[in-house]
Design an enzyme around this catalytic site. Structure first.
Site, PDB file in Angstrom:
ATOM      1  N   ALA A 240     131.421  39.541 -44.595  1.00 31.19           N
ATOM      2  CA  ALA A 240     131.144  40.772 -43.856  1.00 31.19           C
ATOM      3  C   ALA A 240     129.643  40.977 -43.644  1.00 31.19           C
ATOM      4  O   ALA A 240     128.816  40.193 -44.111  1.00 31.19           O
ATOM      5  CB  ALA A 240     131.748  41.960 -44.599  1.00 31.19           C
ATOM      6  N   HIS A 241     129.319  42.068 -42.945  1.00 31.70           N
ATOM      7  CA  HIS A 241     127.924  42.314 -42.586  1.00 31.70           C
ATOM      8  C   HIS A 241     127.047  42.539 -43.808  1.00 31.70           C
ATOM      9  O   HIS A 241     127.455  43.118 -44.798  1.00 31.70           O
ATOM     10  CB  HIS A 241     127.796  43.491 -41.608  1.00 31.70           C
TER      11      HIS A 241
END
EC number: 2.3.1.191
Length: 349
Positions: A240-241
């Site tokens: 994920a980010h």
């Protein structure tokens, strides 16, 4: 065999009288190897029966393994059989060098810069300002976004998507279906509905990184998502980010790393591991498969979670008892207080 021994700086044992009769043309497991195959054995007792019966023309082994191989086996003695085997495979199965150039069906923006030694295969799209380094290979059907940079000798196999502003270092190998730089799961609530938050960071990937098929790496929300040098990622991983993975860490298939989690150097995450967001793992942390990590780990070591497989009947019985643990712990504590007993620090932890 003498040539292989020279490659690996290995000691030959039981060298064949007829070198031509033991010409090695392939590689196989101990159980399946034939006279033309090389295999390896590191002395593991679980493979001892296969080692004793192997038909391999050549076995890479160490001293512990040699004791369990037949006396007649033709061997090369090395310190790390698996590593030596990997080095030999690189030579036996070296990929033929493909000619450089841009395929006629590729769509390349006029502002992109492609090194003369790079190879751009069929149906590739390359966006504005992209930079493709020396001897890089962009596989068929891949999409390279605007301002992407790909380093020297990096190889993208078919249908890889690298979105705008992503940076990829040298000598990386990226398998089919990988998506790099997609938007992260950034949302904010507005009057009971979800509003998308623009993701404006990048993905920055170091040198010598391997990424398995259909793995996805989201761009940072504000800061970058960073995959450091030497990291190895398996298939079907979600990153994920703003995640950061330190040098030479490895993550097995189907793992999921939530936003802003940070993995140290030389860590390993087993298959199916889940990392909650905003966590930090110290260097040299090893998490076994299917574990769920819900808080930071500050000390090196091996960590596990979850319950092992059992029969359905016993699992249901134990699950019911698990719900009673808090009540039982309170009763034990009450009994200890009545008896005046104080648990040891080990017991209390």
């Amino acid at each position: 065999m003498g040539e292989i021994a020279d490659w690996l700086d290995a000691q030959a044992l039981n060298e064949a009288p007829d070198e031509a009769a033991t010409r090695i043309t392939g590689a196989a497991s101990l159980a399946c190897a034939g006279p033309g195959d090389v295999s390896y054995y590191d002395g593991d007792r679980r493979s001892a029966s296969q080692a004793a019966a192997t038909g391999a023309g050549l076995v890479l082994t160490n001293r512990a393994g040699r004791e369990r191989l037949p006396d007649t086996a033709i061997c090369l003695l090395v310190e790390q059989p698996r590593l030596a085997f990997a080095r030999l495979l690189e030579r036996l199965y070296a990929r033929p060098q493909q000619p450089a150039g841009v395929h006629a069906s590729a769509v390349v923006d006029e502002t992109a810069v492609i090194d003369d030694t790079a190879r751009i295969e069929a149906q590739v799209t390359i966006g504005a300002g992209a930079r493709i380094g020396p001897r890089a290979v962009i596989g068929a059907g891949s999409v390279i976004g605007a301002n992407v940079a790909i380093g020297e000798d990096t190889r993208l196999l078919a249908r890889v998507t690298v979105l705008d502003d992503s940076l990829i270092g040298a000598r990386c190998v990226i398998q089919p279906g990988v998506v790099i730089g997609s938007d992260g799961f950034g949302l904010a609530q507005e009057n009971g509905a979800w509003r998308r938050v623009p993701q404006v960071g990048r993905v920055v990937i170091g040198n010598d990184v391997d990424i398995g098929a259909n793995t996805t790496i989201d761009r940072g929300a504000l800061d970058d998502t960073v995959i450091a040098d030497g990291v190895k990622l398996d298939n079907l991983i979600q990153i994920a980010h703003n995640v950061r993975i330190g040098e030479h860490s490895a993550v097995a298939g189907c793992a999921g790393l939530a936003g802003s989690s940070e993995v140290g150097r030389h860590c390993t995450l087993g298959g199916g591991v889940g990392l909650a967001g905003h966590l930090t793992l110290a260097d040299n942390v090893h998490v076994t498969g299917m574990s769920m990590v819900t808080r930071s780990i500050h000390r090196p070591g091996i960590y596990s979670a979850g319950t092992p497989l059992d029969t359905n009947e016993r699992w249901h019985r134990n699950a019911a008892r698990f719900k009673q643990l808090d009540r039982l712990a309170r009763r034990v504590k009450q009994l200890e207080n009545r008896l005046g007993e104080t648990p040891s620090p080990e017991e209390d932890s």
